[in-house]
Design a protein around this motif. Structure first.
Motif, mmCIF file in Angstrom:
data_model
loop_
_atom_site.group_PDB
_atom_site.id
_atom_site.type_symbol
_atom_site.label_atom_id
_atom_site.label_comp_id
_atom_site.label_asym_id
_atom_site.label_seq_id
_atom_site.Cartn_x
_atom_site.Cartn_y
_atom_site.Cartn_z
ATOM 1 N N PRO A 1 0.812 -1.234 0.000
ATOM 2 C CA PRO A 1 0.000 0.000 0.000
ATOM 3 C C PRO A 1 0.839 1.275 0.000
ATOM 4 O O PRO A 1 0.329 2.351 -0.304
ATOM 5 N N ALA B 1 -9.584 -0.632 -5.037
ATOM 6 C CA ALA B 1 -8.866 -0.357 -3.787
ATOM 7 C C ALA B 1 -7.355 -0.408 -3.979
ATOM 8 O O ALA B 1 -6.608 0.342 -3.343
ATOM 9 N N TYR C 1 -5.766 3.005 6.381
ATOM 10 C CA TYR C 1 -6.896 3.200 5.461
ATOM 11 C C TYR C 1 -7.140 1.918 4.671
ATOM 12 O O TYR C 1 -6.203 1.258 4.226
ATOM 13 N N ASP C 2 -8.393 1.577 4.503
ATOM 14 C CA ASP C 2 -8.739 0.500 3.591
ATOM 15 C C ASP C 2 -10.039 0.833 2.881
ATOM 16 O O ASP C 2 -10.747 1.778 3.255
ATOM 17 N N GLU C 3 -10.323 0.053 1.846
ATOM 18 C CA GLU C 3 -11.442 0.375 0.973
ATOM 19 C C GLU C 3 -12.166 -0.905 0.602
ATOM 20 O O GLU C 3 -11.554 -1.881 0.154
ATOM 21 N N GLN D 1 -1.575 -2.494 7.168
ATOM 22 C CA GLN D 1 -2.866 -2.070 6.651
ATOM 23 C C GLN D 1 -3.780 -3.284 6.449
ATOM 24 O O GLN D 1 -3.307 -4.375 6.133
ATOM 25 N N ASN E 1 -6.429 3.051 -5.344
ATOM 26 C CA ASN E 1 -6.872 4.170 -4.498
ATOM 27 C C ASN E 1 -6.104 4.249 -3.181
ATOM 28 O O ASN E 1 -5.713 5.330 -2.736
ATOM 29 N N THR E 2 -5.897 3.104 -2.539
ATOM 30 C CA THR E 2 -5.181 3.126 -1.263
ATOM 31 C C THR E 2 -3.764 3.647 -1.435
ATOM 32 O O THR E 2 -3.267 4.417 -0.602
ATOM 33 N N HIS F 1 -2.273 7.065 0.424
ATOM 34 C CA HIS F 1 -1.056 7.062 1.243
ATOM 35 C C HIS F 1 0.009 7.993 0.647
ATOM 36 O O HIS F 1 0.761 8.627 1.397
#
Length: 391
Positions: A209, A243, A267-269, A221, A246-247, A251
């Motif tokens: 990530p 994800a 953060y996670d999605e 994460q 995006n993650t 970051h």
């Protein structure tokens, strides 16, 4: 970076599926009053003229011939414009020379890239050159990753205002979405998987990530790869296909903003699928879906106008800390996420750079770190996005 360029924005790839939508938006939003001086670029002058007529774009919008296989034509295009908006992907196949030349010449750049391995390579190869030339290069200015990157930024700005400090834990959850992929997105996905199969080092980039955050490595994460039930949301959550990119962008935003979200930021999605057995079954179905790998759609193809117009998305961001403080925000879009909304997001990103020469120095940026609140305001005013606090 000179501001005395022939064009403010050049749309490179104007005859392609997404490029046409971008040109349609720029013409509708900015073509009448002349607020933005823009041009259409592509490989064939005849095809550009045909598309301009088909889209009922005035002949006062100039046409520029530029080809990824002709370096001189790319140089000529970049030297004539302040911002190049490129929809010519997959970027790992067609975009490397363009990023290199922008970095050297000092031309601002926005794209729709969701290809983290290529972005990692470009950052490593050209970030210092871009910093020296003043080129502001901003990847991922479409559905990946604008609503997510700016959604976290929006939430954290309010957390700092209300609590005096950012929230160390944020969940990004797709609450609802209607939309489809185009052939270009699918081709990018396939090329990335093929490249990773040949080069195991790329797998490390794709699974880390923090792979776009230079040498910084934060806390462990969540993987987001398996369905889970979340009691605080009273819903099952399934893996979300975007994800992975995006993650990494979020970051990187935190890294470029001097860890405004904290060095302990997590953060996670995922995608919400509802409560009970039905929600669990849906989450498992999403987790097992392999349709992207087998979809027959080719580059240049995409959803119909009706599909784009009836599409939408609704993304929830839930922030918390160990003191029990919670803040909830949402980002909603009024069109198909991948195309109807994406063409507006990348256009407004280009206009934001054009109109705000001092918001970022040269370098390779994310939407939140380069444009932040200014872009949120443009998207809210012009592009059908809604950012709001829900709790």
């Amino acid at each position: 970076m000179s501001t005395e360029k022939q064009f403010g924005i050049v749309v490179y790839g104007a005859t392609g599926y997404t490029g046409r939508l971008v040109c349609e938006y720029l013409n509708k939003q900015y073509g009448v009053n002349g607020e933005v001086n823009w041009a259409m670029a592509g490989r064939s002058l005849d095809k550009l003229a045909q598309v301009r007529d088909e889209m009922q774009i005035p002949h006062t919008v100039p046409l520029v011939v530029a080809d990824a296989n002709n370096i001189d034509s790319l140089k000529d295009m970049l030297e004539s414009t302040q911002v190049v908006l490129t929809t010519v992907g997959p970027y790992q196949k067609y975009g490397s020379d363009l990023v290199r030349l922008c970095s050297e010449i000092g031309t601002d750049y926005v794209d729709l890239c969701g290809e983290p391995a290529w972005m990692h390579e470009m950052i490593r190869a050209h970030a210092l050159t871009a910093k020296a030339s003043g080129a502001r290069i901003v990847f991922s200015c479409g559905f990946d990753s604008v609503p997510f990157d700016l959604g976290v930024h929006f939430l954290q700005k309010h957390a700092i205002d209300k609590l005096g400090k950012a929230l160390p834990r944020v969940k990004g959850r797709v609450r609802a979405m209607k939309g489809t992929f185009s052939g270009g997105t699918l081709e990018s996905f396939r090329l990335t998987m093929k490249a990773a199969a040949k080069n195991p080092e790329l797998i490390k980039v794709l699974t880390n990530p923090f792979s776009l955050s230079d040498s910084f490595t934060g806390p462990q994460q969540p993987s987001g790869m398996k369905p889970i039930f979340e009691e605080d949301l009273n819903s099952w959550s399934a893996p979300f296909v975007m994800a992975t990119i995006n993650t990494k962008n979020i970051h990187r935003s935190n890294f470029l903003l001097d860890h405004q979200y904290g060095e302990d930021f997590v953060y996670d999605e995922m995608m919400l699928t509802g409560a009970g057995e039905k929600g669990e079954a849906m989450a498992n179905m999403v987790a097992e879906d392999k349709s992207m790998a087998n979809d027959p759609m080719k580059p240049g193809e995409g959803p119909s106008k009706e599909s784009r117009e009836t599409g939408f998305y609704d993304v929830l961001f839930v922030g918390s800390n160990d003191n029990g403080d919670t803040l909830i925000a949402s980002v909603k879009g009024d069109k198909d996420p991948g195309y109807g909304s994406t063409c507006k997001m990348i256009s407004e990103s280009a206009v934001c750079l054009l109109k705000n020469l001092d918001i970022a120095g040269g370098g390779i940026w994310t939407p939140a770190s380069a444009m932040g609140t200014l872009l949120i305001e443009r998207l809210t005013e012009n592009a059908g996005l809604t950012f709001q606090l829900e709790g």
